[in-house]
Design a protein around this motif. Sequence first.
Motif, PDB file in Angstrom:
ATOM      1  N   ASN A  62       0.805  -1.223   0.000  1.00  0.00           N
ATOM      2  CA  ASN A  62       0.000   0.000   0.000  1.00  0.00           C
ATOM      3  C   ASN A  62       0.836   1.270   0.000  1.00  0.00           C
ATOM      4  OD1 ASN A  62      -2.387  -1.580   0.237  1.00  0.00           O
ATOM      5  ND2 ASN A  62      -1.967  -1.804   2.405  1.00  0.00           N
ATOM      6  N   ALA A  63       2.007   1.221   0.596  1.00  0.00           N
ATOM      7  CA  ALA A  63       2.890   2.386   0.681  1.00  0.00           C
ATOM      8  C   ALA A  63       4.296   1.889   0.990  1.00  0.00           C
ATOM      9  CB  ALA A  63       2.408   3.354   1.762  1.00  0.00           C
ATOM     10  N   SER A  64       5.274   2.768   0.836  1.00  0.00           N
ATOM     11  CA  SER A  64       6.677   2.392   1.016  1.00  0.00           C
ATOM     12  C   SER A  64       7.198   2.779   2.394  1.00  0.00           C
ATOM     13  CB  SER A  64       7.542   3.080  -0.039  1.00  0.00           C
ATOM     14  OG  SER A  64       7.189   2.648  -1.331  1.00  0.00           O
ATOM     15  N   ALA A  65       8.184   2.011   2.842  1.00  0.00           N
ATOM     16  CA  ALA A  65       8.944   2.352   4.043  1.00  0.00           C
ATOM     17  C   ALA A  65      10.331   2.783   3.601  1.00  0.00           C
ATOM     18  CB  ALA A  65       9.035   1.152   4.972  1.00  0.00           C
ATOM     19  N   PHE A  66      10.947   3.646   4.424  1.00  0.00           N
ATOM     20  CA  PHE A  66      12.232   4.236   4.067  1.00  0.00           C
ATOM     21  C   PHE A  66      13.217   4.079   5.217  1.00  0.00           C
ATOM     22  CE2 PHE A  66       8.846   6.367   1.782  1.00  0.00           C
ATOM     23  CZ  PHE A  66       9.273   6.233   0.471  1.00  0.00           C
ATOM     24  N   LEU A  67      14.477   4.318   4.905  1.00  0.00           N
ATOM     25  CA  LEU A  67      15.550   4.214   5.883  1.00  0.00           C
ATOM     26  C   LEU A  67      15.194   4.967   7.162  1.00  0.00           C
ATOM     27  CD1 LEU A  67      18.445   3.159   6.340  1.00  0.00           C
ATOM     28  CD2 LEU A  67      19.263   5.358   5.468  1.00  0.00           C
ATOM     29  N   GLY A  68      15.341   4.287   8.297  1.00  0.00           N
ATOM     30  CA  GLY A  68      15.079   4.903   9.589  1.00  0.00           C
ATOM     31  C   GLY A  68      13.660   4.779  10.092  1.00  0.00           C
ATOM     32  N   ASP A  69      12.708   4.375   9.232  1.00  0.00           N
ATOM     33  CA  ASP A  69      11.325   4.196   9.681  1.00  0.00           C
ATOM     34  C   ASP A  69      11.252   3.082  10.725  1.00  0.00           C
ATOM     35  OD1 ASP A  69      10.275   6.136   7.981  1.00  0.00           O
ATOM     36  OD2 ASP A  69       9.483   4.701   6.516  1.00  0.00           O
ATOM     37  N   THR A  70      10.419   3.282  11.739  1.00  0.00           N
ATOM     38  CA  THR A  70      10.130   2.231  12.711  1.00  0.00           C
ATOM     39  C   THR A  70       8.790   1.614  12.329  1.00  0.00           C
ATOM     40  OG1 THR A  70      11.356   3.391  14.427  1.00  0.00           O
ATOM     41  CG2 THR A  70       9.811   1.692  15.146  1.00  0.00           C
ATOM     42  N   LEU A  71       8.799   0.297  12.191  1.00  0.00           N
ATOM     43  CA  LEU A  71       7.616  -0.421  11.717  1.00  0.00           C
ATOM     44  C   LEU A  71       7.148  -1.434  12.751  1.00  0.00           C
ATOM     45  CD1 LEU A  71       8.865  -1.254   8.100  1.00  0.00           C
ATOM     46  CD2 LEU A  71       7.733   0.830   8.899  1.00  0.00           C
ATOM     47  N   GLU A  72       5.845  -1.688  12.719  1.00  0.00           N
ATOM     48  CA  GLU A  72       5.245  -2.741  13.526  1.00  0.00           C
ATOM     49  C   GLU A  72       4.764  -3.826  12.582  1.00  0.00           C
ATOM     50  OE1 GLU A  72       2.329  -2.259  17.051  1.00  0.00           O
ATOM     51  OE2 GLU A  72       1.095  -2.550  15.259  1.00  0.00           O
ATOM     52  N   VAL A  73       5.188  -5.053  12.838  1.00  0.00           N
ATOM     53  CA  VAL A  73       4.769  -6.214  12.052  1.00  0.00           C
ATOM     54  C   VAL A  73       3.879  -7.052  12.958  1.00  0.00           C
ATOM     55  CG1 VAL A  73       5.532  -8.246  10.758  1.00  0.00           C
ATOM     56  CG2 VAL A  73       6.979  -6.176  10.812  1.00  0.00           C
ATOM     57  N   LYS A  74       2.652  -7.288  12.507  1.00  0.00           N
ATOM     58  CA  LYS A  74       1.681  -8.050  13.300  1.00  0.00           C
ATOM     59  C   LYS A  74       1.201  -9.242  12.488  1.00  0.00           C
ATOM     60  CE  LYS A  74      -2.694  -7.513  15.781  1.00  0.00           C
ATOM     61  NZ  LYS A  74      -3.744  -6.573  16.186  1.00  0.00           N
ATOM     62  N   THR A  75       1.001 -10.379  13.156  1.00  0.00           N
ATOM     63  CA  THR A  75       0.482 -11.578  12.502  1.00  0.00           C
ATOM     64  C   THR A  75      -0.541 -12.262  13.399  1.00  0.00           C
ATOM     65  OG1 THR A  75       1.041 -13.662  11.395  1.00  0.00           O
ATOM     66  CG2 THR A  75       2.350 -13.078  13.331  1.00  0.00           C
ATOM     67  N   TRP A  76      -1.507 -12.919  12.764  1.00  0.00           N
ATOM     68  CA  TRP A  76      -2.543 -13.657  13.488  1.00  0.00           C
ATOM     69  C   TRP A  76      -3.158 -14.688  12.547  1.00  0.00           C
ATOM     70  CZ3 TRP A  76      -2.879  -8.894  11.389  1.00  0.00           C
ATOM     71  CH2 TRP A  76      -3.929  -8.650  10.501  1.00  0.00           C
ATOM     72  N   ILE A  77      -3.811 -15.677  13.157  1.00  0.00           N
ATOM     73  CA  ILE A  77      -4.487 -16.749  12.410  1.00  0.00           C
ATOM     74  C   ILE A  77      -5.948 -16.359  12.223  1.00  0.00           C
ATOM     75  CG2 ILE A  77      -5.121 -19.201  12.391  1.00  0.00           C
ATOM     76  CD1 ILE A  77      -2.076 -18.676  12.330  1.00  0.00           C
ATOM     77  N   SER A  78      -6.433 -16.457  10.978  1.00  0.00           N
ATOM     78  CA  SER A  78      -7.836 -16.116  10.718  1.00  0.00           C
ATOM     79  C   SER A  78      -8.696 -17.322  10.357  1.00  0.00           C
ATOM     80  CB  SER A  78      -7.941 -15.067   9.603  1.00  0.00           C
ATOM     81  OG  SER A  78      -7.470 -15.604   8.384  1.00  0.00           O
ATOM     82  N   ASN A  79      -8.053 -18.466  10.059  1.00  0.00           N
ATOM     83  CA  ASN A  79      -8.842 -19.638   9.693  1.00  0.00           C
ATOM     84  C   ASN A  79      -7.964 -20.881   9.809  1.00  0.00           C
ATOM     85  OD1 ASN A  79     -10.596 -21.525   8.598  1.00  0.00           O
ATOM     86  ND2 ASN A  79     -11.245 -20.196   6.935  1.00  0.00           N
ATOM     87  N   VAL A  80      -8.568 -21.964  10.254  1.00  0.00           N
ATOM     88  CA  VAL A  80      -7.908 -23.269  10.285  1.00  0.00           C
ATOM     89  C   VAL A  80      -8.919 -24.286   9.793  1.00  0.00           C
ATOM     90  CG1 VAL A  80      -6.827 -25.042  11.723  1.00  0.00           C
ATOM     91  CG2 VAL A  80      -6.462 -22.630  12.242  1.00  0.00           C
ATOM     92  N   LYS A  81      -8.498 -25.088   8.812  1.00  0.00           N
ATOM     93  CA  LYS A  81      -9.400 -26.109   8.289  1.00  0.00           C
ATOM     94  C   LYS A  81      -8.566 -27.287   7.803  1.00  0.00           C
ATOM     95  CE  LYS A  81     -13.274 -26.846   5.183  1.00  0.00           C
ATOM     96  NZ  LYS A  81     -14.170 -26.269   4.194  1.00  0.00           N
ATOM     97  N   GLY A  82      -8.806 -28.435   8.404  1.00  0.00           N
ATOM     98  CA  GLY A  82      -8.087 -29.642   7.978  1.00  0.00           C
ATOM     99  C   GLY A  82      -6.598 -29.534   8.237  1.00  0.00           C
ATOM    100  N   VAL A  83      -5.834 -29.506   7.151  1.00  0.00           N
ATOM    101  CA  VAL A  83      -4.374 -29.447   7.241  1.00  0.00           C
ATOM    102  C   VAL A  83      -3.845 -28.027   7.039  1.00  0.00           C
ATOM    103  CG1 VAL A  83      -4.160 -31.825   6.431  1.00  0.00           C
ATOM    104  CG2 VAL A  83      -4.023 -29.955   4.775  1.00  0.00           C
ATOM    105  N   LYS A  84      -4.757 -27.077   6.782  1.00  0.00           N
ATOM    106  CA  LYS A  84      -4.348 -25.723   6.407  1.00  0.00           C
ATOM    107  C   LYS A  84      -4.679 -24.683   7.468  1.00  0.00           C
ATOM    108  CE  LYS A  84      -5.170 -26.692   1.532  1.00  0.00           C
ATOM    109  NZ  LYS A  84      -5.965 -26.292   0.362  1.00  0.00           N
ATOM    110  N   SER A  85      -3.856 -23.645   7.466  1.00  0.00           N
ATOM    111  CA  SER A  85      -4.057 -22.505   8.349  1.00  0.00           C
ATOM    112  C   SER A  85      -3.824 -21.238   7.538  1.00  0.00           C
ATOM    113  CB  SER A  85      -3.058 -22.570   9.507  1.00  0.00           C
ATOM    114  OG  SER A  85      -3.140 -21.415  10.302  1.00  0.00           O
ATOM    115  N   ILE A  86      -4.695 -20.251   7.727  1.00  0.00           N
ATOM    116  CA  ILE A  86      -4.507 -18.956   7.075  1.00  0.00           C
ATOM    117  C   ILE A  86      -3.972 -17.982   8.107  1.00  0.00           C
ATOM    118  CG2 ILE A  86      -5.599 -17.017   5.890  1.00  0.00           C
ATOM    119  CD1 ILE A  86      -7.617 -19.008   4.743  1.00  0.00           C
ATOM    120  N   ARG A  87      -2.805 -17.431   7.793  1.00  0.00           N
ATOM    121  CA  ARG A  87      -2.147 -16.471   8.675  1.00  0.00           C
ATOM    122  C   ARG A  87      -2.131 -15.118   7.970  1.00  0.00           C
ATOM    123  NH1 ARG A  87       1.184 -16.157  13.021  1.00  0.00           N
ATOM    124  NH2 ARG A  87       1.266 -18.403  13.378  1.00  0.00           N
ATOM    125  N   ASN A  88      -2.540 -14.095   8.699  1.00  0.00           N
ATOM    126  CA  ASN A  88      -2.577 -12.725   8.171  1.00  0.00           C
ATOM    127  C   ASN A  88      -1.454 -11.899   8.763  1.00  0.00           C
ATOM    128  OD1 ASN A  88      -5.310 -12.606   6.677  1.00  0.00           O
ATOM    129  ND2 ASN A  88      -5.748 -13.623   8.604  1.00  0.00           N
TER     130      ASN A  88
END
Length: 132
Positions: A62-88
């Motif tokens: 959606n947009a660019s990050a540049f040198l020196g930017d502080t970023l937050e990276v977040k992940t979570w599971i939105s679905n699990v079915k059978g052998v698969k998991s969807i991670r966002n």
Amino acid sequence: MNSYTYTLTVTEEHIDAYNHVNNLVYMQWCLDAAQAHWDLKATPELKQKYVWYVLNHNIDYNASAFLGDTLEVKTWISNVKGVKSIRNYKIVRLSDKKTLVQAKTIWCLIHAKTLKIAMVTEEIRELFPISE
């Protein structure tokens, strides 16, 4: 804790020829978050018994990050079915709260020793509850 979040500061090694974070770096940050979340929550026995393989990546830049930017990276599971998991994933620049990346990965659970697919167990489901 249904999600996992970490912060980082963009360094020279993340920057490409266009003076912003390289697209592949964002994907690596997502994979790093997924691994860290698994390492944090899974028991030693689960980590020895199972591994996760990627089936599909989908990423919106959606947009660019540049040198020196502080970023937050977040992940979570939105679905699990059978052998698969969807991670966002969501990567946000903290200075202006701008969402830079939104991504989704479909993972498949694999038996570490045989490399055969495995059903996601109730134990794993309880460790990684579904979030929206």
